[in-house]
Design an enzyme around this catalytic site. Structure first.
Site, PDB file in Angstrom:
ATOM      1  N   ARG A  51       1.239  -1.057  -0.208  1.00 53.04           N
ATOM      2  CA  ARG A  51      -0.230   0.461   0.040  1.00 53.04           C
ATOM      3  C   ARG A  51       0.476   1.218  -0.139  1.00 53.04           C
ATOM      4  NH1 ARG A  51      -3.204  -3.614   1.760  1.00 53.04           N
ATOM      5  NH2 ARG A  51      -1.609  -4.343   2.550  1.00 53.04           N
ATOM      6  N   THR A  52       2.061   1.498   1.305  1.00 51.42           N
ATOM      7  CA  THR A  52       2.271   2.529   0.468  1.00 51.42           C
ATOM      8  C   THR A  52       2.676   2.979  -0.377  1.00 51.42           C
ATOM      9  OG1 THR A  52       2.456   2.353   3.162  1.00 51.42           O
ATOM     10  CG2 THR A  52       3.725   4.033   2.384  1.00 51.42           C
ATOM     11  N   LYS A  80      24.947  -3.998  -1.414  1.00 55.10           N
ATOM     12  CA  LYS A  80      26.628  -3.562  -1.181  1.00 55.10           C
ATOM     13  C   LYS A  80      27.235  -3.015   0.003  1.00 55.10           C
ATOM     14  CE  LYS A  80      26.648  -3.207  -6.505  1.00 55.10           C
ATOM     15  NZ  LYS A  80      26.736  -1.698  -7.520  1.00 55.10           N
ATOM     16  N   ARG A 101      11.044   4.172   3.118  1.00 55.57           N
ATOM     17  CA  ARG A 101      10.846   2.544   3.633  1.00 55.57           C
ATOM     18  C   ARG A 101      12.315   2.763   5.050  1.00 55.57           C
ATOM     19  NH1 ARG A 101       6.097  -0.732   4.436  1.00 55.57           N
ATOM     20  NH2 ARG A 101       4.670   1.230   5.421  1.00 55.57           N
ATOM     21  N   HIS A 129       5.021   5.946  11.371  1.00 54.75           N
ATOM     22  CA  HIS A 129       4.678   5.793  10.368  1.00 54.75           C
ATOM     23  C   HIS A 129       3.736   7.447   9.983  1.00 54.75           C
ATOM     24  CE1 HIS A 129       3.418   4.514   7.047  1.00 54.75           C
ATOM     25  NE2 HIS A 129       3.045   3.149   6.762  1.00 54.75           N
TER      26      HIS A 129
HETATM   27  C1  NCD Z   1       1.903  -1.330   8.253  1.00 55.74           C
HETATM   28  C2  NCD Z   1       3.426  -0.632   8.504  1.00 55.74           C
HETATM   29  O1  NCD Z   1       3.461  -0.751   6.847  1.00 55.74           O
HETATM   30  O2  NCD Z   1       3.816  -0.148   9.120  1.00 55.74           O
HETATM   31  N1  NCD Z   1       1.584  -0.816   5.896  1.00 55.74           N
HETATM   32  C3  NCD Z   1       1.127  -0.083   5.737  1.00 55.74           C
HETATM   33  O3  NCD Z   1       1.477   0.712   5.949  1.00 55.74           O
HETATM   34  N2  NCD Z   1      -0.559  -0.251   5.538  1.00 55.74           N
HETATM   35  C4  NCD Z   1       1.139  -1.706   9.207  1.00 55.74           C
HETATM   36  C5  NCD Z   1       1.529  -3.561   8.817  1.00 55.74           C
HETATM   37  O4  NCD Z   1       2.960  -3.305   8.012  1.00 55.74           O
HETATM   38  O5  NCD Z   1       1.233  -4.341  10.421  1.00 55.74           O
END
Ligand code: NCD
Length: 306
Positions: A51-52, A80, A101, A129
């Site tokens: 999703r993100t 590397k 991320r 997040h």
């Molecule tokens: C979440 C995350 O990555 O923290 N997912 C997301 O970005 N929607 C929640 C999860 O992974 O449980």
């Protein structure tokens, strides 16, 4: 230049403006279709994501911009031994804005200190997040009409769940917020959040173990996945992974207008039979994630659309 590391990087007024912009984007997508023409978003993902990452990419494409990036550490020069500081200096030459991320808490912050372009924290380890929180706030405000005067149940892995940590930080700034923290003993909210965020700000909260006990009081139920990748041993994960399963019969205990949110992915914590309940809002929530990321990209790039 502005980055987004934590939901607190925006004031409540700025957040209101961002959410208003997201609602306008939802209503008038065509108005924004060329706003980022010629701009590039880099998605640097050192940890799995559906999703993100894809909602960031969809957001930039909806704005008429382009995207580039990598979706795992293995396919980047991290494999590397390159540092995030060096990587972001390079990405700064290729793109106008970056969503990152990383499994290490604080890595996007380190990157932002060396970056020549805005950096967005798209999840750093078990820490924060913020763009999921923007998504959650937009969903709650759009579907409930308000962000204050709500009783919010947070259920599942409150220890490692970064979406929960960010959401608590953001919601305590609105009046009349109460939390019910629902978790097994081992997955309770970290003490720095209990003491320094909740208690220090006089926010009412209770901690319970049984979802059924909390259910009737809640305006929002925020379910979370047990964060397998952050456990130190498999045995603990196996013991805790199915601790909560939201079923149709548990939904009968809830208010008629309670909303069920989940950042997704779900594993077993919400039974699929709940998906048809009108109070299940988690798929709508994922759609709001695109609008709010469009609003965020425009805001951080300083682009105004009239
Ligand atoms: C979440 C995350 O990555 O923290 N997912 C997301 O970005 N929607 C929640 C999860 O992974 O449980």
């Amino acid at each position: 230049m502005r980055h987004l590391m934590s939901p607190l990087d925006f004031s409540v007024d700025e957040l209101d403006k961002l959410l208003d912009l997201a609602n306008d984007i939802e209503k008038n997508p065509a108005k924004y279709a060329h706003a980022c023409e010629g701009k590039k978003l880099a998605t640097c993902f050192y940890e799995p994501s559906t999703r993100t990452r894809l909602s960031f990419e969809a957001a930039m494409l909806n704005l008429g911009g382009s995207v580039l990036g990598f979706s795992s550490a293995d396919s980047s020069s991290a494999a590397k031994g390159e540092s995030v500081s060096d990587t972001i200096r390079i990405i700064s030459c290729y793109a106008d804005i970056c969503a990152m991320r990383h499994p290490k808490e604080g890595a996007p912050l380190v990157a932002s200190q060396k970056s020549l372009i805005p950096v967005i924290n798209a999840g750093d380890g078990g820490h924060q997040h913020p763009t999921q929180t923007l998504t959650d706030l937009l969903t709650i405000r759009s579907l409930k009409g308000q962000l204050g005067n709500l009783t919010i149940g947070l259920c599942g892995d409150l220890k490692f769940g970064r979406t929960v940590h960010s959401l608590i930080n953001a919601l305590i700034r609105y009046p009349g917020i109460r939390f019910v923290l629902i978790s097994p003993e081992e997955l309770r909210i970290p003490s720095y959040i209990r003491e320094e965020v909740l208690t220090a700000n006089g926010i009412p909260f209770t901690e319970v173990e049984r979802l059924e006990d909390a259910m009737p009081k809640l305006d929002i139920l925020y379910m979370t996945r047990v964060q397998k990748e952050r456990f130190f041993n498999e045995e603990d994960y196996v013991r805790l992974k199915n601790y909560y399963i939201l079923t149709k019969s548990k939904m009968e205990l809830a208010k008629k207008d309670m909303l069920v949110l989940h950042p997704l992915p779900r594993v077993n914590e919400i039974s699929v039979e709940v998906d048809d309940d009108p109070r299940a809002a988690y798929f709508r929530q994922a759609q709001y994630g695109v609008y709010v990321r469009m609003a965020l990209i425009l805001t951080l790039l300083g682009i105004e659309v009239n």
